[in-house]
Each structure stands twice: as structure tokens, then as C-alpha cells.
Design an enzyme around this catalytic site. Structure first.
Site, short mmCIF file in Angstrom:
data_model
loop_
_atom_site.label_atom_id
_atom_site.label_comp_id
_atom_site.label_asym_id
_atom_site.label_seq_id
_atom_site.Cartn_x
_atom_site.Cartn_y
_atom_site.Cartn_z
CD1 TRP A 84 -2.89 1.78 0.95
CD2 TRP A 84 -1.09 2.26 2.28
NE1 TRP A 84 -3.35 2.40 1.71
CE2 TRP A 84 -2.75 3.20 1.77
CE3 TRP A 84 -0.39 2.81 2.08
CZ2 TRP A 84 -1.52 4.66 2.75
CZ3 TRP A 84 0.46 3.99 3.37
CH2 TRP A 84 -1.47 5.29 3.19
CG HIS A 85 3.91 2.05 2.96
ND1 HIS A 85 2.75 1.18 3.61
CD2 HIS A 85 3.84 2.91 3.74
CE1 HIS A 85 2.38 1.21 5.40
NE2 HIS A 85 2.84 2.43 5.33
N GLY A 86 3.55 1.72 -1.71
CA GLY A 86 4.01 2.64 -3.17
C GLY A 86 4.96 1.22 -3.73
CG PHE A 144 3.47 6.48 1.14
CD1 PHE A 144 4.74 5.96 0.56
CD2 PHE A 144 3.82 6.64 2.94
CE1 PHE A 144 6.06 5.44 1.11
CE2 PHE A 144 5.18 6.50 3.49
CZ PHE A 144 6.10 5.88 2.43
#
Length: 488
Positions: A331-333, A488
Site C-alpha cells: 500500500w505504501h508504494g 504514499f
């Protein structure tokens, strides 16, 4: 426009004045229209090109929610399930296109080239919309909660759009759930003095942690990362130990400011952190860290997987937790470091699950001199060490650089660049003060929720503390850094 800027101060003063005008306090529709206009201006100030995307996604999901409810009322379960699936696919597709398409396409091309197939991938000129990871999750949860019959769809498009675009939270959260936030938009807000005062305190604390702690610790950690091949092992160790505090002070600082701004406007925003460094194992850590994201993915990813794997007993729970943490990581990248970061944390859940400690929630015990008891204290240190190790992977630009940094911890020797100068030692002292306040205020939402006979009855003492923090902010601000979670 960020919270710690003069432009935001001017913006918010205008928003505040109009929001609480006598005409505004007669009808929630007027206030919601004003919130929506202010939110679109705020978002457009960050990147005006993405306003059509935000507006378009909001309209699509608003009508999908209404259509889903109508199908449910008719008893058409298959159509309702298809609409819910379509909504989730659209939300994930939105994220995938803007955030992950180039990454996975390039990675796939590299794999084919590795086995002898000559392919090329030209990177598309895709602009990553700010806050897309946050408002997309709001959109998805809205439809899922309607399908689960936890909420009724909003019958007011302005109200729904204001929820999705609410300016204090759109760029970096917290991720408010529709059942908690939409009802707050359905009533007129008048200035709640105690809530607004607490919001001001929370903003002050957020400014202190961001400007005095996070931004100044960044000087040390960036120095280490910029020269990790030649920096001393002691500097690399210090950077690894300080980065969790930097990340926390930065993101928790943003969250506190967002929540504080919301309180001034009469809204109660979801709490995002609950003193994560007091955690005694990784399960407890994730219950305390970035709570709005963790609870979102737990509800919509872990719980369905846990049910699907229930016949596998503890192995099912372990695999569900592993997938859950990998999703949180990615989810962060779009970088393999985030996937490995999630995998690392997921594997750390295995011993907790098989030992039966995963579901246990024990209160912290206070020992001598008001400090945590010895066993709890040792567990906190061990957990912090594991978190620090994982965040080396999180912080690294690539897996190779993460391994090189970790290798340098043991092979670079003790000589080389100095650990830090006198200012650096002062910033480390700020970090220690943060830890102390986290423990003292462990039952409070933020450090400036003051209680006790001295603070409760002494306005002079309270204001002395506020003025001291303001002076520290003025004195030690100067190395301004962008909020880490903006990427993000």
C-alpha cells in the site's frame, strides 16, 4: 499547502470565519458546501490537475452506492454482489493504474528479459495523484459498508463529496470510515469551545513533533543514508534507531494536526496512533501504529481471508496475517522494498500466532518510580529493535541498498564520520523526551491532554508549557522537510 505553513494558516482562518458565520449555523447544507469548496481548493492547491479525478471518482461511487442499495432492497443478491465487486475492482484499478502500473509492467519486462525474451517497456507519463491511497480507501469502504448493511447510502451528494474530500485528511489520512464520519456531516456545527481548545493543543503538539523532532532527526538519518558505504557502523546504528522516531514524529505530527483542525471545526476524526513504541510485540505494535489503515485492511482483507482459511487452524491465521501485512507493505508504494517490509512483519506474526500470544491483550504494568515493569520494558526494547530493522528496508530505495546498509552496521567499523554534533545530541534528547511523554501520557490521546492537580488548576503552568513549546518550535525550525507520507 501544508499544515505547518503560513499559507495554510491564512486559508484556515478564512475557512473558520465563514464556517461559523450566523448564516452557516442554520443549515448543515451551507456548512457542507463550504467544506466541499474549501476541500477542493485545498486539494487543487496541491495538484489542480487531479481535481477531475477526485470529482469523477466521487460521483461514480456515490451512484454505485445508491444503485447497490436499490438492488439489495429488491432482494437481488447476485446483482448486489456484482455491484460491490465492480466497486472494489474500480477502486483497486484506480490505485493500480496511478500507483503500480509502471512498476509491475517494468518488473514483468525484467523477468522476461532474464529468461531470454527481449521486451521493452516505455514508462508512461502517469502523474501520481496526492492522497489517492487515502481517498480511494474511503470510496471502497463506503460501498462495502452499504453491502454489509452497516450504513445506508447517503442521499445527499454534497455530504458524500465532503466526506471523501475533507481537507484535513485527504492528503495523508487518517482514513475515516463512513459510519463514523457521515453522521457528523448531517448536523449543524457550532463552535464547541472545549473541543476546539483541545484541537489547538493537539495542533501545537503535532507542530512540535514534526518541526522539532522529525525534521531535525532527518538531518542525522539522511547523513547516514547518503554515505552508508563509508559512514561508521555507529552512525548507521544511530540512524537505524532514530528513523522509527523520525517517521513516527512526522506522521503522528501530521495526524495530530489533521485531528486538531477537525476538532476546531467540530469533527471527531479517527485516531491514527496509540503510543506504538510502548508495544511489547509486533501484533500489539500494529494495533497501535497507523491504526486507521491497519483496521481498514484487517476488516476488508484479513477477516475474509481468516474465514476462508479457518479450516487450516493456526496456519490459516498465519497465512491471512502474512497476506495482510504484505498488502499493508505494498500500500505504501510501488517498490519491492515495501513488499519485503510487509513480508518481514508478516513472518514476525508466526511465533505469536503459534504461541497463542497473537490474541492476548495485557495491560502495561507499572513498576518502581512509575516506570514500566522490567519484563514489559525488555519486550518494548526488543519490539523496537525489530521495528527499527524493518524500517531500514522501508527507508531504503532498493533491496540491494537495504542489504548494504544492514551489512555496514557490522562491517564499517567504529571510525569514520562522527556520530553527531552538539545539535544532533540535542535532537536525540528531544527523542528521549518524546519517549518519556509517551509513557506518562499513555492513557491520553495526545501529550498535551494535561491532567493532574498542577495542570488542571494552574493556568500559568499550562501556558508556560505552551509557550515553551512555541519557543522550541521557533528556535529549532529551519530544516523543513516534506511530510513523509505525502509520497504514499
Amino acid at each position: 499547502m501544508v499544515f505547518n505553513s503560513y499559507s495554510f494558516l491564512i486559508f484556515f482562518v478564512i475557512v473558520f470565519i465563514v464556517y461559523y458565520l450566523p448564516i452557516s449555523r442554520k443549515n448543515p447544507l451551507f456548512q457542507n458546501c463550504w467544506i466541499l469548496l474549501a476541500s477542493y481548493f485545498f486539494y487543487g492547491y496541491a495538484d489542480w490537475r487531479m481535481i477531475p479525478l477526485l470529482v469523477g471518482a466521487t460521483i461514480v461511487f456515490y451512484f454505485l452506492g445508491g444503485l447497490l442499495r436499490r438492488e439489495m432492497d429488491k432482494g437481488n443478491k447476485k446483482n448486489a454482489s456484482r455491484l460491490t465487486t465492480l466497486s472494489v475492482v474500480l477502486g483497486i484499478g484506480l490505485l493500480f493504474y496511478f500507483k503500480y502500473l509502471n512498476f509491475f509492467a517494468a518488473s514483468f519486462a525484467e523477468v522476461l528479459q532474464a529468461v531470454g525474451l527481449q521486451v521493452s517497456w516505455s514508462t508512461l507519463n502517469i502523474v501520481l495523484p496526492v492522497g489517492v491511497s487515502f481517498f480511494t480507501f474511503k470510496l471502497i469502504s463506503y460501498v462495502i459498508e452499504i453491502h454489509r448493511e452497516h450504513i445506508m447510502p447517503s442521499d445527499n451528494g454534497i455530504e458524500f463529496a465532503a466526506y471523501i474530500a475533507f481537507f484535513p485528511t485527504i492528503l495523508s489520512g487518517p482514513i475515516d470510515r463512513p459510519d463514523q464520519f457521515l453522521p457528523q456531516l448531517r448536523r449543524v456545527h457550532t463552535l464547541d469551545h472545549p473541543l476546539a481548545v483541545d484541537g489547538c493543543r493537539q495542533i501545537l503538539w503535532g507542530l512540535f513533533t514534526k518541526l522539532c523532532i522529525a525534521d531535525n532527526l532527518a538531518i542525522i538519518t539522511e547523513q547516514a543514508w547518503a554515505s552508508y558505504t563509508s559512514a561508521s557502523s555507529s552512525l548507521l546504528l544511530l540512524a537505524a534507531v532514530l528513523y522509527p522516531i523520525q517517521l513516527y514524529a512526522d506522521f503522528d505530527g501530521y495526524s495530530n494536526m489533521a485531528i486538531g483542525v477537525g476538532k476546531i471545526m467540530g469533527f471527531k476524526i479517527t485516531r491514527n496512533f496509540n503510543h506504538p513504541f510502548l508495544a511489547r510485540n509486533m501484533a500489539e505494535y500494529w494495533r497501535r501504529w497507523h491504526m486507521s489503515l491497519t483496521s481498514w485492511i484487517t476488516d476488508y482483507v484479513f477477516m475474509p481471508l481468516n474465514i476462508a482459511f479457518r479450516e487450516m487452524s493456526n496456519w490459516g491465521i498465519a497465512f491471512a496475517a502474512l497476506i495482510n501485512l504484505i498488502v499493508i507493505g505494498f500500500w505504501h508504494g510501488a517498490n519491492w522494498t515495501y513488499g519485503v517490509f510487509g513480508l518481514y512483519h508478516g513472518l514476525l506474526f508466526f511465533p505469536l500466532i503459534f504461541s497463542g500470544a497473537f490474541a492476548k491483550r495485557k495491560k502495561l504494568k507499572v513498576g518502581n518510580y512509575g516506570l514500566p515493569k522490567g519484563q514489559d520494558f525488555l519486550k518494548m526494547i526488543a519490539t523496537y529493535g525489530l521495528v527499527s530493522l524493518g524500517l531500514v528496508i522501508f527507508r531504503a530505495p532498493s533491496i540491494g541498498e537495504a542489504l548494504a546498509f544492514l551489512s555496514g552496521l557490522f562491517t564499517n567499523g567504529l571510525t569514520g564520520q562522527p556520530i553527531t554534533d552538539n545539535y544532533g545530541k540535542l535532537y536525540c534528547l528531544f527523542a528521549i523526551i518524546l519517549f518519556a511523554l509517551e509513557w506518562i501520557q499513555r492513557d491520553k490521546e495526545h501529550a498535551l491532554q494535561l491532567s493532574g492537580k498542577y495542570f488542571t488548576h494552574s493556568r500559568i503552568l499550562r501556558w508556560a508549557l505552551y509557550l515553551m513549546l512555541i519557543m522550541l518550535i521557533i528556535t529549532f525550525t529551519g530544516h523543513s522537510q516534506a511530510f513523509i507520507y505525502f509520497q504514499f
